[in-house]
Write a protein that holds these residues in place. Structure first.
Motif, mmCIF file in Angstrom:
data_model
loop_
_atom_site.group_PDB
_atom_site.id
_atom_site.type_symbol
_atom_site.label_atom_id
_atom_site.label_comp_id
_atom_site.label_asym_id
_atom_site.label_seq_id
_atom_site.Cartn_x
_atom_site.Cartn_y
_atom_site.Cartn_z
ATOM 1 N N ASN A 284 0.861 -1.154 0.172
ATOM 2 C CA ASN A 284 0.033 -0.053 0.039
ATOM 3 C C ASN A 284 0.835 1.399 -0.069
ATOM 4 O O ASN A 284 1.956 1.302 0.518
ATOM 5 N N ASP A 285 0.046 2.452 -0.451
ATOM 6 C CA ASP A 285 0.992 3.841 -0.535
ATOM 7 C C ASP A 285 2.244 3.565 -1.087
ATOM 8 O O ASP A 285 3.194 3.920 -0.641
ATOM 9 N N LEU A 286 2.317 2.768 -2.276
ATOM 10 C CA LEU A 286 3.516 2.867 -3.099
ATOM 11 C C LEU A 286 4.215 3.856 -3.513
ATOM 12 O O LEU A 286 3.792 5.151 -3.533
ATOM 13 N N LYS A 287 5.444 4.040 -3.290
ATOM 14 C CA LYS A 287 6.289 5.150 -3.699
ATOM 15 C C LYS A 287 7.322 4.583 -4.967
ATOM 16 O O LYS A 287 7.538 3.577 -5.128
ATOM 17 N N PRO A 288 7.812 5.648 -5.660
ATOM 18 C CA PRO A 288 8.667 5.382 -6.674
ATOM 19 C C PRO A 288 9.941 4.450 -6.434
ATOM 20 O O PRO A 288 10.365 3.735 -7.181
ATOM 21 N N GLU A 289 10.244 4.741 -5.297
ATOM 22 C CA GLU A 289 11.424 3.840 -4.581
ATOM 23 C C GLU A 289 11.037 2.484 -4.254
ATOM 24 O O GLU A 289 12.216 1.516 -4.185
ATOM 25 N N HIS A 290 9.848 2.052 -4.418
ATOM 26 C CA HIS A 290 9.570 0.833 -4.363
ATOM 27 C C HIS A 290 9.512 0.026 -5.785
ATOM 28 O O HIS A 290 9.156 -1.390 -5.878
ATOM 29 N N THR A 291 9.898 0.699 -6.784
ATOM 30 C CA THR A 291 10.047 0.062 -8.154
ATOM 31 C C THR A 291 11.099 -1.023 -8.143
ATOM 32 O O THR A 291 12.252 -0.618 -7.650
ATOM 33 N N ALA A 292 10.838 -2.062 -8.519
ATOM 34 C CA ALA A 292 11.933 -3.278 -8.398
ATOM 35 C C ALA A 292 11.239 -4.464 -8.921
ATOM 36 O O ALA A 292 9.945 -4.539 -9.119
ATOM 37 N N VAL A 293 11.896 -5.397 -9.089
ATOM 38 C CA VAL A 293 11.529 -6.909 -9.366
ATOM 39 C C VAL A 293 11.315 -7.386 -8.269
ATOM 40 O O VAL A 293 12.099 -7.747 -7.399
ATOM 41 N N TYR A 294 10.173 -7.981 -7.812
ATOM 42 C CA TYR A 294 9.933 -8.751 -6.549
ATOM 43 C C TYR A 294 9.993 -10.219 -6.723
ATOM 44 O O TYR A 294 9.457 -10.763 -7.872
ATOM 45 N N TYR A 295 10.660 -10.835 -5.998
ATOM 46 C CA TYR A 295 10.929 -12.497 -6.117
ATOM 47 C C TYR A 295 10.294 -12.853 -4.536
ATOM 48 O O TYR A 295 10.577 -12.648 -3.605
ATOM 49 N N CYS A 296 9.928 -14.408 -5.121
ATOM 50 C CA CYS A 296 9.650 -15.114 -3.881
ATOM 51 C C CYS A 296 10.732 -16.061 -3.865
ATOM 52 O O CYS A 296 11.232 -16.583 -4.803
ATOM 53 N N ASN A 297 10.593 -16.426 -2.688
ATOM 54 C CA ASN A 297 11.786 -17.250 -2.199
ATOM 55 C C ASN A 297 11.470 -18.231 -1.059
ATOM 56 O O ASN A 297 10.793 -17.912 -0.232
ATOM 57 N N ALA A 298 11.863 -19.505 -1.313
ATOM 58 C CA ALA A 298 11.792 -20.703 -0.345
ATOM 59 C C ALA A 298 13.038 -21.416 -0.224
ATOM 60 O O ALA A 298 13.300 -21.964 -1.204
ATOM 61 N N TYR A 299 13.756 -21.315 0.977
ATOM 62 C CA TYR A 299 14.815 -22.077 0.927
ATOM 63 C C TYR A 299 15.917 -21.626 -0.198
ATOM 64 O O TYR A 299 16.261 -20.330 -0.342
ATOM 65 N N ALA A 300 16.285 -22.747 -1.010
ATOM 66 C CA ALA A 300 17.141 -22.599 -2.005
ATOM 67 C C ALA A 300 16.491 -22.201 -3.471
ATOM 68 O O ALA A 300 17.245 -21.799 -4.335
ATOM 69 N N TRP A 301 15.164 -21.906 -3.243
ATOM 70 C CA TRP A 301 14.549 -21.740 -4.419
ATOM 71 C C TRP A 301 14.004 -20.446 -4.699
ATOM 72 O O TRP A 301 13.579 -19.648 -3.552
ATOM 73 N N TRP A 302 13.882 -19.881 -5.939
ATOM 74 C CA TRP A 302 13.561 -18.604 -6.405
ATOM 75 C C TRP A 302 12.431 -18.749 -7.529
ATOM 76 O O TRP A 302 12.426 -19.498 -8.284
ATOM 77 N N GLY A 303 11.598 -17.591 -7.479
ATOM 78 C CA GLY A 303 10.557 -17.420 -8.497
ATOM 79 C C GLY A 303 11.431 -16.640 -9.642
ATOM 80 O O GLY A 303 12.321 -16.420 -9.464
ATOM 81 N N LYS A 304 10.777 -16.464 -10.610
ATOM 82 C CA LYS A 304 11.109 -15.729 -11.963
ATOM 83 C C LYS A 304 11.207 -14.317 -11.528
ATOM 84 O O LYS A 304 11.690 -13.387 -12.141
ATOM 85 N N GLY A 305 10.305 -13.786 -10.503
ATOM 86 C CA GLY A 305 10.105 -12.338 -10.207
ATOM 87 C C GLY A 305 9.016 -11.917 -11.184
ATOM 88 O O GLY A 305 8.491 -12.162 -12.262
ATOM 89 N N THR A 306 8.423 -10.684 -10.430
ATOM 90 C CA THR A 306 7.332 -10.182 -10.968
ATOM 91 C C THR A 306 7.602 -8.502 -11.000
ATOM 92 O O THR A 306 8.219 -7.960 -9.855
ATOM 93 N N GLN A 307 7.544 -7.685 -11.990
ATOM 94 C CA GLN A 307 7.998 -6.334 -11.958
ATOM 95 C C GLN A 307 6.906 -5.314 -11.355
ATOM 96 O O GLN A 307 5.796 -5.580 -11.778
ATOM 97 N N VAL A 308 7.296 -4.630 -10.350
ATOM 98 C CA VAL A 308 6.490 -3.650 -9.968
ATOM 99 C C VAL A 308 7.064 -2.163 -10.133
ATOM 100 O O VAL A 308 8.411 -1.819 -9.903
ATOM 101 N N THR A 309 6.442 -1.205 -11.092
ATOM 102 C CA THR A 309 6.769 0.054 -11.089
ATOM 103 C C THR A 309 5.829 1.178 -10.753
ATOM 104 O O THR A 309 4.408 1.201 -10.908
ATOM 105 N N VAL A 310 6.249 1.896 -10.160
ATOM 106 C CA VAL A 310 5.534 3.143 -9.399
ATOM 107 C C VAL A 310 6.235 4.411 -10.069
ATOM 108 O O VAL A 310 7.273 4.887 -9.845
ATOM 109 N N SER A 311 5.293 4.820 -10.854
ATOM 110 C CA SER A 311 5.673 6.365 -11.279
ATOM 111 C C SER A 311 4.473 7.075 -11.905
ATOM 112 O O SER A 311 3.162 6.623 -11.787
ATOM 113 N N GLY A 312 4.750 8.284 -11.903
ATOM 114 C CA GLY A 312 3.619 9.287 -12.288
ATOM 115 C C GLY A 312 3.722 10.554 -12.124
ATOM 116 O O GLY A 312 2.925 11.361 -12.227
#
Length: 112
Positions: free
Chosen positions: A84-112
């Motif tokens: 919530n209340d996202l800011k431009p500095e929250h722009t990133a690729v967000y990854y899910c992790n479990a132990y040694a495993w990672w997802g491929k990520g999902t892009q979050v872009t905050v701009s306007g």
């Protein structure tokens, strides 16, 4: 085989909200230690945003503790990150992790 699939990223204006999802398979989800990480543009390091240990103990980085909420649905083997209340500095690729495993990520872009 462990599989982590993120979804829910997108582009929003400052002040907006997004809910990320991570669907997990191949792990004992109810007891799992999982985390959401992000990698900002130009940054080689992935930063821990929120984590859940042993299925119950949730912690947040100081930078997001008042904006982001991690939750999980054991019936769906899915962990969520409500942002919530996202800011431009929250722009990133967000990854899910479990132990040694990672997802491929999902892009979050905050701009306007």
């Amino acid at each position: 085989q462990v599989d982590l699939v993120e979804s829910g990223g997108g582009s929003v204006q400052p002040g907006g909200s997004l809910r990320l999802s991570c669907a997990a398979s191949g792990i004992t989800f109810s007891l799992a230690t999982m985390g959401w990480y992000r990698q900002a543009p130009g940054n080689r390091r992935r930063e821990l945003v929120a984590s859940i240990k042993s299925g119950t103990n949730i912690t947040y980085s100081d930078s997001v503790a008042d904006r982001f909420t991690l939750s999980k649905d054991n019936a769906k083997n899915t962990v969520y990150l409500q942002m919530n209340d996202l800011k431009p500095e929250h722009t990133a690729v967000y990854y899910c992790n479990a132990y040694a495993w990672w997802g491929k990520g999902t892009q979050v872009t905050v701009s306007g």
